[in-house]
Every structure is written in C-alpha cells, then in structure tokens.
Design a protein around this motif. Structure first.
Motif, short mmCIF file in Angstrom:
data_model
loop_
_atom_site.label_atom_id
_atom_site.label_comp_id
_atom_site.label_asym_id
_atom_site.label_seq_id
_atom_site.Cartn_x
_atom_site.Cartn_y
_atom_site.Cartn_z
N LYS A 116 0.83 -1.20 0.00
CA LYS A 116 0.00 0.00 0.00
C LYS A 116 0.87 1.26 0.00
CE LYS A 116 -4.18 -1.92 2.09
NZ LYS A 116 -4.96 -1.73 0.84
N VAL A 117 0.44 2.22 -0.79
CA VAL A 117 1.10 3.53 -0.86
C VAL A 117 0.04 4.59 -0.57
CG1 VAL A 117 2.37 5.16 -2.31
CG2 VAL A 117 2.79 2.71 -2.52
N ASN A 118 0.18 5.26 0.56
CA ASN A 118 -0.82 6.23 1.01
C ASN A 118 -2.23 5.63 1.04
OD1 ASN A 118 1.11 8.19 1.41
ND2 ASN A 118 0.74 9.23 -0.52
N GLY A 119 -2.28 4.35 1.45
CA GLY A 119 -3.56 3.68 1.64
C GLY A 119 -4.08 2.94 0.43
N TYR A 120 -3.45 3.08 -0.73
CA TYR A 120 -3.94 2.41 -1.94
C TYR A 120 -2.97 1.31 -2.37
CZ TYR A 120 -7.47 6.06 -2.56
OH TYR A 120 -8.53 6.91 -2.38
N ASP A 121 -3.50 0.25 -2.95
CA ASP A 121 -2.67 -0.87 -3.42
C ASP A 121 -1.87 -0.47 -4.65
OD1 ASP A 121 -3.56 -2.65 -1.45
OD2 ASP A 121 -5.33 -3.20 -2.63
N MET A 122 -0.61 -0.87 -4.65
CA MET A 122 0.26 -0.63 -5.81
C MET A 122 1.22 -1.79 -5.97
SD MET A 122 1.30 3.36 -6.12
CE MET A 122 0.10 4.68 -5.90
N THR A 123 1.67 -1.98 -7.21
CA THR A 123 2.69 -2.97 -7.53
C THR A 123 3.91 -2.23 -8.07
OG1 THR A 123 0.93 -4.52 -8.15
CG2 THR A 123 3.19 -5.08 -8.81
N ALA A 124 5.08 -2.62 -7.61
CA ALA A 124 6.30 -1.90 -8.01
C ALA A 124 7.41 -2.89 -8.32
CB ALA A 124 6.75 -0.95 -6.91
N ALA A 125 8.25 -2.51 -9.27
CA ALA A 125 9.47 -3.26 -9.58
C ALA A 125 10.64 -2.30 -9.47
CB ALA A 125 9.40 -3.86 -10.98
N VAL A 126 11.75 -2.79 -8.95
CA VAL A 126 12.92 -1.94 -8.76
C VAL A 126 14.16 -2.68 -9.25
CG1 VAL A 126 13.17 -2.73 -6.36
CG2 VAL A 126 14.27 -0.63 -7.08
N GLN A 127 15.00 -1.96 -10.00
CA GLN A 127 16.27 -2.51 -10.46
C GLN A 127 17.36 -2.10 -9.48
OE1 GLN A 127 15.82 -1.08 -14.72
NE2 GLN A 127 16.88 -3.00 -15.07
N ASP A 128 18.18 -3.05 -9.12
CA ASP A 128 19.29 -2.79 -8.20
C ASP A 128 20.58 -2.73 -9.00
OD1 ASP A 128 21.24 -2.78 -6.17
OD2 ASP A 128 19.86 -3.81 -4.80
N PRO A 157 -1.95 0.20 -10.10
CA PRO A 157 -0.91 0.85 -10.91
C PRO A 157 0.40 0.08 -10.82
CG PRO A 157 -2.04 2.44 -9.49
CD PRO A 157 -2.48 1.08 -9.04
N PHE A 158 1.23 0.23 -11.83
CA PHE A 158 2.54 -0.42 -11.83
C PHE A 158 3.62 0.66 -11.88
CE2 PHE A 158 6.21 -2.50 -13.92
CZ PHE A 158 6.41 -3.51 -13.01
N ILE A 159 4.53 0.61 -10.91
CA ILE A 159 5.60 1.60 -10.80
C ILE A 159 6.93 0.92 -11.08
CG2 ILE A 159 6.53 3.47 -9.40
CD1 ILE A 159 3.45 3.52 -9.79
N MET A 160 7.70 1.48 -12.01
CA MET A 160 8.99 0.90 -12.37
C MET A 160 10.11 1.86 -11.98
SD MET A 160 10.45 -1.72 -13.91
CE MET A 160 12.16 -1.84 -13.41
N PHE A 161 10.97 1.44 -11.04
CA PHE A 161 12.15 2.21 -10.66
C PHE A 161 13.33 1.68 -11.47
CE2 PHE A 161 9.35 2.58 -7.00
CZ PHE A 161 9.47 3.93 -6.66
N ALA A 162 13.70 2.40 -12.50
CA ALA A 162 14.73 1.93 -13.43
C ALA A 162 16.11 2.40 -13.00
CB ALA A 162 14.43 2.41 -14.84
N SER A 163 17.07 1.50 -13.05
CA SER A 163 18.47 1.83 -12.79
C SER A 163 19.31 0.74 -13.44
CB SER A 163 18.75 1.91 -11.29
OG SER A 163 20.12 2.15 -11.05
N SER A 164 19.93 1.07 -14.56
CA SER A 164 20.59 0.00 -15.31
C SER A 164 21.64 0.55 -16.26
CB SER A 164 19.54 -0.78 -16.11
OG SER A 164 20.16 -1.76 -16.92
N GLY A 165 22.62 -0.29 -16.55
CA GLY A 165 23.61 0.03 -17.56
C GLY A 165 23.22 -0.48 -18.93
N GLY A 166 22.11 -1.23 -19.02
CA GLY A 166 21.66 -1.73 -20.31
C GLY A 166 21.45 -3.24 -20.30
N ALA A 167 21.48 -3.83 -21.48
CA ALA A 167 21.27 -5.28 -21.62
C ALA A 167 22.47 -6.05 -21.09
CB ALA A 167 21.01 -5.63 -23.08
#
Length: 309
Positions: A116-128, A157-167
């Motif tokens: 939950k984010v501020n009371g609402y359901d969310m799905t998130a993906a994060v790149q390390d 909603p789907f939240i993508m935290f991108a952090s990458s050097g590429g393929a």
C-alpha cells in the motif's frame, strides 16, 4: 624487563593490530567532497543534506521508502535457465552470478513487490544497480513481466524504478529479446487501463532506456540522474561536436521534453500517489487534513461558546 612487558610490548601490539572500527562510518559526497556520517545519510534516505546529491540505494531500501510503513509483499518471479550460452570472458558467467547474489542477497537485478502507498494498493518493480549494473537479462525480463501481470490481476498501478547500464552481454540475443517482451507487458497495462509510472534513477542507460523505461504514462526522474541510450563520449565522437553541459542529466531532459518531472526522493512517494489518483479519477487519501479538521472543530466550538457568553 617489567617496563618492556608493561609499556613497550602493548604499544607495539596496539600499533600492529587492526582496529574493529568500520571503515564506512563517514561517506564522501561525490559532488562536493563533503563527509557525511552514515547514519545521518541513511536517515535522510541517502540524500546528502547540503548538496542534495542523490546517492544510489539498494532495491530493498527503495521499496521500504516507497511502501507505507516500509511493509510490502515480495512477488515470486519465474525461474530461468542459468548461463544458457555457457558464456565466459575473464570469469565464467555462473561465477559472476554467484558473486552478485552473495554481494546483494538478490536472485537477480529486479525485485517485484506489492503493498500500500498512502492507503492504496500498488505494484512496483525496482532494479538494483549493485547486481551486475542492473543489467537486463532473462531473469530481469521475466520479473518485470511478472510484475506487470500481477498489477493487471490485482488492478493496481505499476511503478517501475529503473536503474541500469543496459542489456546483459553475457546472455547475448536472449537479453535483447527482453526489450520487446517487456514492451508487450506495457501494452497489457494500457489495455487494462492501469497507470504505468516510470522513475528514472541514476543511471538509466542502454537497452533499458530503449524499451520499457521510456514507455510510461508519466516519466519521473531523480535530481542529477544520468539518462540516455549511448554514452556522451560515444555521441561526441560520432557527431564530432561538443555536447552541451549537463547533457543526459534529468534537469536537461525535463527542459527538452524527454522527462515529465524531476522529483526529490523525499517527495517521490506522494508525487506518484497523486499522479495515480488523478489517472484513476479517485480521491487522494489525506489523513493529515482530516486529523487537522478534528482538532480544529473543538477549538471552533469553544470560541463560539466564549463569544456567546
């Protein structure tokens, strides 16, 4: 003899023995050189207080900052073949994976979670980025697709935290295939009418920028983030011109229409929540305002009573 035993030897021993004091108590700001105590930096979400420099953070930490109370449920991702091409450069690919997994305690570069984010359901993906430069391989592609499918199933909603050097070069064409596959996942979200918000962090480059990182409904970026496909030096050598100062940084890209907003890490959670509320046409949860009204109501009644008296 007692002087040697009691004074000289202890001093020599203390000089030779290593101290147990951690070496990372103080962290140097890459921008200004300022030394910041690590606990102060962690309490400030790894943003240097004076320079406002946003340092890289682990995927697990980012999810803690994003979800209410730091509580979230990790989504299990599909297993993929390990080292399908039997790749080897200076080290075997399987050995590189083992080292990365030991270092980060992650299975691969992408984590998927829901909460939950501020009371609402969310799905998130994060790149390390600590996991092989956040590179996009088969496991990362499957994780992103699984996250998008989870968002569609749960209608979040789907939240993508991108952090990458590429393929990921060790997987060759199998890595490049994840670019169109994740694009199909983005289309699934659009068909379901669900917001897809991309947060571009430092750095977001290569094939990731050429695929799902630039297909969001709204693109947010952290201050000073490096965002682009090819590197600045490669572009300069190709076009044989000097590029402007700050080229490929988030502030430059906002001015030129590639990014919608530059958002401070402290404001990221509320900004994403408000954007999702607008896109889904729902009222924002404002418990702070409700609490303020409850406090103001008795005070107003007391003033009226005093006036009547």
């Amino acid at each position: 003899m007692n002087w040697i035993n009691n004074v000289v030897r202890p001093k020599i021993r203390s000089f030779l023995e290593k101290r147990d004091t951690p070496e990372n108590l103080w962290i140097k700001c890459p921008e200004t050189g300022e030394m910041v105590f690590h606990r102060d930096l962690e309490a400030n979400q790894w943003v240097v207080p004076n320079s406002n420099f946003h340092m890289r953070i682990a995927g697990k930490k980012r999810l803690e900052y994003f979800f209410d109370g730091g509580e979230y449920e990790t989504v299990a991702t599909p297993e993929v073949p390990v080292d399908p091409l039997k790749f080897r450069d200076q080290k075997r690919y399987v050995d590189r994976l083992k080292d990365a997994r030991t270092k980060t305690e992650l299975e691969d570069s992408v984590m998927v979670a829901k909460g939950k984010v501020n009371g609402y359901d969310m799905t998130a993906a994060v790149q390390d980025f600590a996991f092989m430069g956040g590179s996009l391989g088969m496991a990362a592609g499957e994780a992103i697709l699984k996250g998008m499918e989870t968002a569609v199933e749960n209608k979040t909603p789907f939240i993508m935290f991108a952090s990458s050097g590429g393929a990921r070069m060790q997987e060759g064409i199998l890595s490049l295939m994840q670019m169109p596959r994740t694009t199909v996942g983005v289309q699934m979200l659009r068909d379901a009418g669900l917001p897809y918000i991309v947060v571009l962090t430092n750095p977001t480059t290569g094939g990731v920028t050429a695929s799902y990182a630039m297909l969001g409904d709204v693109h947010l970026a952290e201050p000073g983030a490096l965002i682009g496909f090819a590197g600045q030096r490669v572009i300069e050598q190709t076009i044989r011109e000097k590029l402007p100062e700050g080229f490929q940084r988030s502030e430059y890209l906002v001015d030129h229409g590639m990014v919608d907003m530059v958002v401070h890490r402290h404001d990221m959670k509320d900004t994403i929540s408000n954007i999702c509320n607008l896109l889904l046409k729902r009222e924002a949860a404002v418990p702070a305002l409700d609490a303020a009204k409850q406090i103001e109501a008795p005070a107003a009644e007391a003033q009226e009573a005093n006036g009547a008296a």
